[in-house]
Scaffold this active site. Structure first.
Site, PDB file in Angstrom:
ATOM      1  CD  GLU A   1      30.206 -47.617 -40.266  1.00  0.00           C
ATOM      2  OE1 GLU A   1      30.941 -46.605 -40.353  1.00  0.00           O
ATOM      3  OE2 GLU A   1      28.996 -47.546 -40.013  1.00  0.00           O
TER       4      GLU A   1
ATOM      5  CD  GLU B   1      25.231 -46.447 -41.565  1.00  0.00           C
ATOM      6  OE1 GLU B   1      25.394 -47.356 -40.726  1.00  0.00           O
ATOM      7  OE2 GLU B   1      25.370 -46.606 -42.785  1.00  0.00           O
TER       8      GLU B   1
HETATM    9  N1  CAA Z   1      29.431 -53.432 -30.716  1.00  0.00           N
HETATM   10  C1  CAA Z   1      29.615 -54.273 -29.669  1.00  0.00           C
HETATM   11  N2  CAA Z   1      30.396 -53.975 -28.613  1.00  0.00           N
HETATM   12  C2  CAA Z   1      30.993 -52.780 -28.603  1.00  0.00           C
HETATM   13  C3  CAA Z   1      30.850 -51.855 -29.651  1.00  0.00           C
HETATM   14  C4  CAA Z   1      30.019 -52.216 -30.742  1.00  0.00           C
HETATM   15  N3  CAA Z   1      29.805 -51.397 -31.766  1.00  0.00           N
HETATM   16  N4  CAA Z   1      31.577 -50.759 -29.356  1.00  0.00           N
HETATM   17  C5  CAA Z   1      32.145 -50.986 -28.171  1.00  0.00           C
HETATM   18  N5  CAA Z   1      31.802 -52.196 -27.709  1.00  0.00           N
HETATM   19  C6  CAA Z   1      32.172 -52.801 -26.433  1.00  0.00           C
HETATM   20  C7  CAA Z   1      33.680 -53.026 -26.313  1.00  0.00           C
HETATM   21  O1  CAA Z   1      34.042 -54.263 -26.876  1.00  0.00           O
HETATM   22  C8  CAA Z   1      33.873 -52.979 -24.817  1.00  0.00           C
HETATM   23  O2  CAA Z   1      33.439 -54.210 -24.313  1.00  0.00           O
HETATM   24  P1  CAA Z   1      34.159 -54.860 -23.030  1.00  0.00           P
HETATM   25  O3  CAA Z   1      33.964 -53.876 -21.921  1.00  0.00           O
HETATM   26  O4  CAA Z   1      33.478 -56.159 -22.859  1.00  0.00           O
HETATM   27  O5  CAA Z   1      35.606 -54.980 -23.429  1.00  0.00           O
HETATM   28  C9  CAA Z   1      32.858 -51.942 -24.357  1.00  0.00           C
HETATM   29  O6  CAA Z   1      31.900 -51.843 -25.423  1.00  0.00           O
HETATM   30  C10 CAA Z   1      33.442 -50.573 -24.125  1.00  0.00           C
HETATM   31  O7  CAA Z   1      34.196 -50.198 -25.253  1.00  0.00           O
HETATM   32  P2  CAA Z   1      35.626 -49.494 -25.106  1.00  0.00           P
HETATM   33  O8  CAA Z   1      36.450 -50.216 -24.099  1.00  0.00           O
HETATM   34  O9  CAA Z   1      36.169 -49.356 -26.476  1.00  0.00           O
HETATM   35  O10 CAA Z   1      35.207 -48.080 -24.486  1.00  0.00           O
HETATM   36  P3  CAA Z   1      35.730 -46.634 -24.842  1.00  0.00           P
HETATM   37  O11 CAA Z   1      34.968 -45.701 -24.000  1.00  0.00           O
HETATM   38  O12 CAA Z   1      37.221 -46.596 -24.822  1.00  0.00           O
HETATM   39  O13 CAA Z   1      35.322 -46.373 -26.382  1.00  0.00           O
HETATM   40  C11 CAA Z   1      33.860 -46.315 -28.286  1.00  0.00           C
HETATM   41  C12 CAA Z   1      33.983 -46.317 -26.749  1.00  0.00           C
HETATM   42  C13 CAA Z   1      34.487 -45.030 -28.863  1.00  0.00           C
HETATM   43  C14 CAA Z   1      32.425 -46.391 -28.643  1.00  0.00           C
HETATM   44  C15 CAA Z   1      34.660 -47.527 -28.855  1.00  0.00           C
HETATM   45  O14 CAA Z   1      34.230 -48.685 -28.185  1.00  0.00           O
HETATM   46  C16 CAA Z   1      34.454 -47.759 -30.330  1.00  0.00           C
HETATM   47  O15 CAA Z   1      35.133 -47.132 -31.121  1.00  0.00           O
HETATM   48  N6  CAA Z   1      33.551 -48.693 -30.667  1.00  0.00           N
HETATM   49  C17 CAA Z   1      33.351 -49.092 -32.045  1.00  0.00           C
HETATM   50  C18 CAA Z   1      32.562 -48.073 -32.791  1.00  0.00           C
HETATM   51  C19 CAA Z   1      32.320 -48.539 -34.197  1.00  0.00           C
HETATM   52  O16 CAA Z   1      33.221 -48.960 -34.886  1.00  0.00           O
HETATM   53  N7  CAA Z   1      31.056 -48.443 -34.626  1.00  0.00           N
HETATM   54  C20 CAA Z   1      30.697 -48.886 -35.922  1.00  0.00           C
HETATM   55  C21 CAA Z   1      30.203 -50.261 -35.834  1.00  0.00           C
HETATM   56  S1  CAA Z   1      29.961 -50.960 -37.406  1.00  0.00           S
HETATM   57  C22 CAA Z   1      28.499 -50.391 -37.940  1.00  0.00           C
HETATM   58  O17 CAA Z   1      27.852 -49.618 -37.307  1.00  0.00           O
HETATM   59  C23 CAA Z   1      28.146 -51.028 -39.249  1.00  0.00           C
HETATM   60  C24 CAA Z   1      27.036 -50.504 -40.028  1.00  0.00           C
HETATM   61  O18 CAA Z   1      27.097 -49.484 -40.652  1.00  0.00           O
HETATM   62  C25 CAA Z   1      25.853 -51.338 -40.221  1.00  0.00           C
END
Ligand code: CAA
Length: 695
Positions: free
Chosen positions: A124, A104
């Site tokens: 999301e 975004e």
């Molecule tokens: N917020 C906070 N922490 C996050 C995060 C986020 N969006 N995404 C990942 N993390 C943290 C994980 O909890 C993890 O923490 P720990 O090491 O303490 O366990 C660390 O980052 C690494 O994450 P992964 O173990 O998942 O690492 P990966 O390399 O396997 O994957 C990733 C990376 C693809 C980014 C995966 O973490 C992921 O899919 N994250 C979520 C992405 C997501 O859903 N984003 C949308 C958020 S909602 C939003 O943005 C709302 C809006 O419109 C306003």
């Protein structure tokens, strides 16, 4: 200036570099830094701003840990609007994963460039919300409503080349994000490229949104966020203005943010990441793993071998005869061909695995060099002990000896060897090359480095690994046994298997318990009942004959075309078998039971409450160390609806005190209902199973 965003001015270009490990989530520090950076660039006379991320990725999204907490300004939607409204030319350079709020932000920039390995997406809905910072309004203006709906309702991560074709990116170029971003910005300035705010583009053409809503609802099996997201995209097409569309998106976002499903899905996100982090393994190195032995080439053994081969390791599989060896090889080859068909493996890799990495033998001596051996033979204690005694004779010192037993006592199995410290349970779920769950069962004498090796193997196999202790059924099958028994008792008392299956699929389970029995094979339950009758039935379980009668007539479920349901070849699912209810009624008469009416609500409540109670016993006895371990097991091994987060998260959301009071009442009214788990009272006093309801 915020610590998380570094500002630098290079000629006419201001650079905003974010460094907020591990994934540059858009927490308050980053939002402040970006806002201040844009203001400073404008006040210092820059002509362009470049936004990129240091480390492994562009912004992976909003900071999920902030959800459910008091919001802090500047909020992400306001930041996106501020970036888009800047009079400067704003460019985003993407690498890693630009997800959710991250994409975004990129969409509010005027130009987007990415490295070829980057992925973009709006995932999301998988967290029970929808893109709430303009994603549902800006994306369809670039891609059209249909492509945007696909991205938003599936949450798919789109590779950069596809995103370029869809119009989400302007350019894809190999290199360092900062470097390619600077070159792109320079080129745009030199050509006097105009600002290109997406909010000024015309609204996209609409589609049949009611049909899209229904499809999303059906596919979501009770999960609401994809369907609600359809309405937000509809607003992009139909609202009077961009601002009105944004307002509608905001309202729908807030509705979902306040929902129980959001709590469940975010809990699932953090629980699955926390589950394999065990404090006791923090400084423990796993043993080396190259060569894996598998004993038994039936469905389970072949599935395990396939999973190990797909992870790049070598396998030596032992079977009892040459014929069995050939059958095992055929099973593995068929599994690998399936992986080729699904695009997970190339034909060349398939051939290489079969000719170079799979060894088959009938002699245990072939396991002399194996680093870890997984036994997947018949579930019988004497057979397992014989296998382990032979392994003890042939395996090298330091080899890990694992059993795939589903319920036998691993302490007893370990005693068949002179090295019980090397013995562990690795409980795979069938089909083992597909199912994500791995229970790592730690016996009394299992050493910590053997446990660490189990988790290392799980990571290698891309499984979700959960630590469990030794008991009948470990975490998952033990809890399953209880809620399945609860369903059987409800049938004797008046509910039909079909009402129970329907009520539970409505709740969100992929299948009801009776359809699951048909899938697994009714002969399995039949054999278990025979064993239990021989051993003397547990006094808390009521025996019944209707399922035996189905089996005696040769009806074992899907594999024979008939069980609780009748299945027609080529058709998904089955229709109720009319022979079943008369058998159940005859059983009730024989047992002098008067059937009563169950509401769907009561069916779900009893089933779930029985599950929660057994889960609390499993945690209380230390079989699972934490409530989240139980939740992850049920989510990944038993089709538990992810949007409820797992049985113990469900319990917190529903209110643990009321659940405890239901258990007390039912266990007083019904001699067969379970007594409350001692831990429940303690958990109620602590305020629930999980301290932070958000995670
Ligand atoms: N917020 C906070 N922490 C996050 C995060 C986020 N969006 N995404 C990942 N993390 C943290 C994980 O909890 C993890 O923490 P720990 O090491 O303490 O366990 C660390 O980052 C690494 O994450 P992964 O173990 O998942 O690492 P990966 O390399 O396997 O994957 C990733 C990376 C693809 C980014 C995966 O973490 C992921 O899919 N994250 C979520 C992405 C997501 O859903 N984003 C949308 C958020 S909602 C939003 O943005 C709302 C809006 O419109 C306003």
């Amino acid at each position: 200036m915020s610590q998380a965003v570094e500002y630098e001015k290079l000629g006419e270009i201001a650079i905003l570099a974010t460094n907020n490990p591990p994934v540059n989530a858009l927490g308050i520090d980053v939002r402040n830094g970006l806002w201040a950076g844009i203001e400073r660039a404008e006040s210092e006379g820059a002509r362009a701003v470049l936004i990129y991320g240091e480390g492994r990725t562009f912004f992976a999204g909003a900071d999920i840990r902030e959800f459910g907490k008091p919001p802090q300004d500047p909020l992400l939607p306001a930041l996106c609007d501020r970036i888009e409204a800047s009079p400067l030319l704003v460019i985003a350079a993407l690498h890693g994963t630009a997800l959710g709020g991250g994409l975004e932000i990129a969409l509010s920039c005027h130009y987007r460039i990415a490295v070829p390995s980057a992925k973009v997406g709006l995932p999301e809905v998988n967290l029970g919300i929808l893109p709430g910072a303009g994603g549902t309004q800006r994306l369809p203006r670039l891609t059209g409503a249909r492509a945007a709906l696909d991205m938003i309702t599936t949450g798919r991560h789109i590779p950069a080349p596809e995103a370029l074709e869809l119009g989400v990116l302007d350019r894809v170029l190999d290199g360092d994000p900062r470097q390619i971003g600077l070159e792109f910005a320079t080129e745009l300035l030199q050509s006097n490229a105009p600002r290109r705010p997406i909010c000024e583009l015309p609204a996209p053409e609409g589609i049949d949104f009611d049909a899209a809503y229904d499809t999303a609802l059906r596919k979501g099996r009770g999960q609401l966020s994809p369907a609600v997201a359809v309405r937000a995209v509809q607003a992009a097409c139909e609202a009077k203005s961009f601002a009105d569309g944004l307002a509608r998106e905001r309202q729908l976002f807030h509705d979902l943010l306040a929902s129980d499903q959001r709590k469940g899905l975010i809990h699932a996100f953090f629980a699955e990441r926390a589950v394999s982090k065990l404090p006791e393994l923090k400084d423990i190195a796993p043993r080396d793993l190259h060569q894996i032995g598998v004993i038994g080439g039936g469905t389970m053994g072949a599935g395990i071998a396939t999973s190990v081969l797909l992870a790049g390791l070598s396998v030596t599989l032992i079977e009892m005869s040459q014929d069995a060896v050939h059958a095992a090889r055929d099973r593995i080859a068929a599994n690998l061909s399936g992986a080729v068909k699904r695009g997970k493996l190339s034909q060349k890799e398939h051939d290489e695995i079969l000719s170079n990495r799979l060894g088959l033998a009938t002699e245990y001596s072939a396991l002399g060099t194996a680093d870890l051996v997984i036994e997947a033979v018949f579930e019988d204690m004497d057979v397992k002990k014989q296998v382990f005694s032979q392994l003890d004779d042939v395996c090298k010192s330091g080899a890990v000896l694992a059993t795939n037993t589903s319920y036998l006592d691993i302490n007893e199995i370990a005693q068949a060897t002179r090295r019980p410290g090397d013995v562990i349970g690795l409980h795979f779920f069938s089909p083992a090359h597909v199912m994500k769950l791995l229970e790592i069962v730690v016996a009394d004498q299992t050493t910590l480095d053997v446990v660490a090796t189990g988790f290392a193997l799980g990571r290698r196999l891309r499984k979700v690994s959960v630590r469990a202790g030794v008991c009948d059924g470990f975490i998952g099958n033990r809890i399953l046994n209880t809620y399945r028994t609860c369903a059987d008792h409800m049938v004797l008392d008046g509910a039909s298997p079909y009402q129970i299956d329907n009520a539970l699929t409505e709740f969100g389970f992929a299948m009801g318990p009776f359809a699951v029995s048909d899938l697994a094979g009714l002969d399995i339950g039949w054999a278990a009942r025979k064993r239990k009758r021989a051993a003397g039935f547990d006094s808390g379980v009521r025996d019944s004959s209707y399922a035996d009668k189905l089996c005696e007539a040769g009806h074992f479920g899907q594999k024979t075309g008939k069980g609780y349901y009748i299945y027609e070849p080529g058709k998904r699912g089955g229709v109720p078998n009319p022979d079943v209810m008369p058998l159940i009624e005859a059983d009730r008469v024989a047992q002098d039971l008067t059937p009563r009416v169950f509401s769907d609500k009561e069916i779900v409540r009893r089933y779930m409450v029985a599950m929660v109670n057994e889960a609390a016993k499993v945690v209380g006895e230390g079989i699972a160390h934490r409530p989240l371990d139980v939740d992850v097991v049920l989510l990944y091994g038993y089709g538990f609806p992810r949007f409820w987060g797992g049985p113990l998260k469900w319990a917190d959301i529903q209110g643990l005190p009321q659940i405890l009071s239901d258990i007390r009442r039912w266990s007083q009214e019904d001699p067969y209902f379970w007594k409350p788990a001692p831990l429940l009272e303690e958990l109620v006093a602590k305020g629930g199973c999980f301290e932070d309801l958000n995670t």
